[in-house]
Design a protein around this motif. Sequence first.
Motif, PDB file in Angstrom:
ATOM      1  N   VAL A  67     -11.245  -2.761 -38.869  1.00  0.00           N
ATOM      2  CA  VAL A  67     -10.691  -1.854 -37.853  1.00  0.00           C
ATOM      3  C   VAL A  67      -9.865  -0.763 -38.514  1.00  0.00           C
ATOM      4  CG1 VAL A  67      -9.106  -1.730 -35.870  1.00  0.00           C
ATOM      5  CG2 VAL A  67     -10.773  -3.582 -36.020  1.00  0.00           C
ATOM      6  N   LYS A  68      -9.118  -1.109 -39.556  1.00  0.00           N
ATOM      7  CA  LYS A  68      -8.287  -0.127 -40.259  1.00  0.00           C
ATOM      8  C   LYS A  68      -9.165   0.937 -40.917  1.00  0.00           C
ATOM      9  CE  LYS A  68      -4.475   1.348 -42.293  1.00  0.00           C
ATOM     10  NZ  LYS A  68      -3.624   2.239 -41.564  1.00  0.00           N
ATOM     11  N   VAL A  69     -10.208   0.517 -41.609  1.00  0.00           N
ATOM     12  CA  VAL A  69     -11.071   1.469 -42.309  1.00  0.00           C
ATOM     13  C   VAL A  69     -11.949   2.243 -41.325  1.00  0.00           C
ATOM     14  CG1 VAL A  69     -13.005   1.641 -43.934  1.00  0.00           C
ATOM     15  CG2 VAL A  69     -11.067   0.169 -44.468  1.00  0.00           C
ATOM     16  N   SER A  70     -12.514   1.559 -40.348  1.00  0.00           N
ATOM     17  CA  SER A  70     -13.455   2.203 -39.425  1.00  0.00           C
ATOM     18  C   SER A  70     -12.771   3.095 -38.399  1.00  0.00           C
ATOM     19  CB  SER A  70     -14.279   1.145 -38.681  1.00  0.00           C
ATOM     20  OG  SER A  70     -14.976   0.342 -39.575  1.00  0.00           O
ATOM     21  N   LEU A  71     -11.714   2.583 -37.774  1.00  0.00           N
ATOM     22  CA  LEU A  71     -11.083   3.294 -36.659  1.00  0.00           C
ATOM     23  C   LEU A  71      -9.696   3.840 -36.980  1.00  0.00           C
ATOM     24  CD1 LEU A  71     -12.075   0.721 -33.901  1.00  0.00           C
ATOM     25  CD2 LEU A  71     -13.277   2.822 -34.536  1.00  0.00           C
ATOM     26  N   ASP A  72      -9.226   3.568 -38.181  1.00  0.00           N
ATOM     27  CA  ASP A  72      -7.888   3.994 -38.610  1.00  0.00           C
ATOM     28  C   ASP A  72      -6.805   3.499 -37.651  1.00  0.00           C
ATOM     29  OD1 ASP A  72      -6.222   5.150 -40.490  1.00  0.00           O
ATOM     30  OD2 ASP A  72      -6.101   7.046 -39.377  1.00  0.00           O
ATOM     31  N   ILE A  73      -6.957   2.240 -37.224  1.00  0.00           N
ATOM     32  CA  ILE A  73      -5.968   1.601 -36.356  1.00  0.00           C
ATOM     33  C   ILE A  73      -5.418   0.405 -37.110  1.00  0.00           C
ATOM     34  CG2 ILE A  73      -5.598   0.376 -34.182  1.00  0.00           C
ATOM     35  CD1 ILE A  73      -7.943   1.956 -33.023  1.00  0.00           C
ATOM     36  N   ASP A  74      -4.091   0.332 -37.216  1.00  0.00           N
ATOM     37  CA  ASP A  74      -3.456  -0.806 -37.867  1.00  0.00           C
ATOM     38  C   ASP A  74      -3.120  -1.828 -36.788  1.00  0.00           C
ATOM     39  OD1 ASP A  74      -2.087  -2.604 -39.387  1.00  0.00           O
ATOM     40  OD2 ASP A  74      -0.623  -1.179 -40.177  1.00  0.00           O
ATOM     41  N   LEU A  75      -3.909  -2.911 -36.737  1.00  0.00           N
ATOM     42  CA  LEU A  75      -3.722  -3.913 -35.694  1.00  0.00           C
ATOM     43  C   LEU A  75      -2.375  -4.621 -35.800  1.00  0.00           C
ATOM     44  CD1 LEU A  75      -7.281  -5.523 -35.520  1.00  0.00           C
ATOM     45  CD2 LEU A  75      -6.234  -3.944 -33.899  1.00  0.00           C
ATOM     46  N   ILE A  76      -1.866  -4.797 -37.001  1.00  0.00           N
ATOM     47  CA  ILE A  76      -0.569  -5.458 -37.167  1.00  0.00           C
ATOM     48  C   ILE A  76       0.527  -4.584 -36.572  1.00  0.00           C
ATOM     49  CG2 ILE A  76       1.116  -6.299 -38.847  1.00  0.00           C
ATOM     50  CD1 ILE A  76      -1.284  -7.065 -40.621  1.00  0.00           C
ATOM     51  N   LYS A  77       0.506  -3.289 -36.866  1.00  0.00           N
ATOM     52  CA  LYS A  77       1.507  -2.363 -36.321  1.00  0.00           C
ATOM     53  C   LYS A  77       1.379  -2.282 -34.806  1.00  0.00           C
ATOM     54  CE  LYS A  77       2.956   2.463 -36.672  1.00  0.00           C
ATOM     55  NZ  LYS A  77       2.837   2.806 -35.281  1.00  0.00           N
ATOM     56  N   GLU A  78       0.170  -2.208 -34.307  1.00  0.00           N
ATOM     57  CA  GLU A  78      -0.042  -2.127 -32.865  1.00  0.00           C
ATOM     58  C   GLU A  78       0.453  -3.401 -32.174  1.00  0.00           C
ATOM     59  OE1 GLU A  78      -1.096   0.495 -31.086  1.00  0.00           O
ATOM     60  OE2 GLU A  78      -1.250   1.652 -32.936  1.00  0.00           O
ATOM     61  N   THR A  79       0.239  -4.566 -32.781  1.00  0.00           N
ATOM     62  CA  THR A  79       0.705  -5.826 -32.206  1.00  0.00           C
ATOM     63  C   THR A  79       2.229  -5.867 -32.184  1.00  0.00           C
ATOM     64  OG1 THR A  79      -1.268  -6.943 -33.053  1.00  0.00           O
ATOM     65  CG2 THR A  79       0.558  -8.341 -32.389  1.00  0.00           C
ATOM     66  N   ARG A  80       2.862  -5.429 -33.254  1.00  0.00           N
ATOM     67  CA  ARG A  80       4.341  -5.382 -33.301  1.00  0.00           C
ATOM     68  C   ARG A  80       4.894  -4.439 -32.237  1.00  0.00           C
ATOM     69  NH1 ARG A  80       5.632  -5.046 -39.757  1.00  0.00           N
ATOM     70  NH2 ARG A  80       5.239  -7.239 -40.189  1.00  0.00           N
ATOM     71  N   PHE A 140       3.447  -3.585 -29.436  1.00  0.00           N
ATOM     72  CA  PHE A 140       3.152  -4.128 -28.120  1.00  0.00           C
ATOM     73  C   PHE A 140       4.192  -5.179 -27.727  1.00  0.00           C
ATOM     74  CE2 PHE A 140       1.015  -7.245 -25.362  1.00  0.00           C
ATOM     75  CZ  PHE A 140       0.614  -6.421 -24.334  1.00  0.00           C
ATOM     76  N   PHE A 141       4.552  -6.067 -28.663  1.00  0.00           N
ATOM     77  CA  PHE A 141       5.509  -7.134 -28.361  1.00  0.00           C
ATOM     78  C   PHE A 141       6.958  -6.696 -28.626  1.00  0.00           C
ATOM     79  CE2 PHE A 141       1.683  -9.826 -28.955  1.00  0.00           C
ATOM     80  CZ  PHE A 141       1.708 -10.478 -27.750  1.00  0.00           C
ATOM     81  N   GLY A 142       7.160  -5.521 -29.169  1.00  0.00           N
ATOM     82  CA  GLY A 142       8.508  -5.017 -29.436  1.00  0.00           C
ATOM     83  C   GLY A 142       9.186  -5.704 -30.612  1.00  0.00           C
ATOM     84  N   TRP A 143       8.431  -6.144 -31.568  1.00  0.00           N
ATOM     85  CA  TRP A 143       9.021  -6.811 -32.749  1.00  0.00           C
ATOM     86  C   TRP A 143       9.445  -5.790 -33.710  1.00  0.00           C
ATOM     87  CZ3 TRP A 143       4.436 -10.713 -33.274  1.00  0.00           C
ATOM     88  CH2 TRP A 143       4.532 -11.691 -32.272  1.00  0.00           C
TER      89      TRP A 143
END
Length: 177
Positions: A159-172, A174-177
């Motif tokens: 996902v990071k390479v294909s869509l340039d989306i960092d799922l870890i950052k997005e998850t943080r 989303f949950f406000g961590w």
Amino acid sequence: MEQMGSGAELAAATGEDEERRHGVTLDRGSPPENSEHEARTGVAAPEPHHRGRVGETLDLIRANPTGRMILRITVAIAGLAVVALGILLIPLPGPGWFIVIGGLAIWAIEFTWAKKLLNFTRRNVRAWTSWIARQPWPLRLVVGAVGLVFVAFVVWASVKVSLDIDLIKETRDFFGW
């Protein structure tokens, strides 16, 4: 009158004449009632396995040089398409490797190298499955956890390479961590 032919041909012809004269026909196609294997082991030998309609159709196609070439080209292209799709799906969760092995099975219809590679793969997958099944539960859990971490990493990297989306950052976020 001179008789021509081998001794076996003459014996067969003489035997057929004897059968006609006595009104008895011997069934030469069926095996004897008690085969040597059955006499030794007490168990009837397994009947030969026939490949069936698909195998017969492939043999008919291979009997013609043009058919053989068209079959090889068709199998090569179909196998390549399935293997390419499987390779594209390997990084994603799902049946990527299963699809690659399916493409290899398609190639194995016509290509000896693919049949050998498919047999090698089957042997090693069975050995791995057998080995893991003999291990204690804690080791199985560790192997399963390592597998899940690997799949999660592959999904994150894809996902990071294909869509340039960092799922870890997005998850943080989303949950406000």
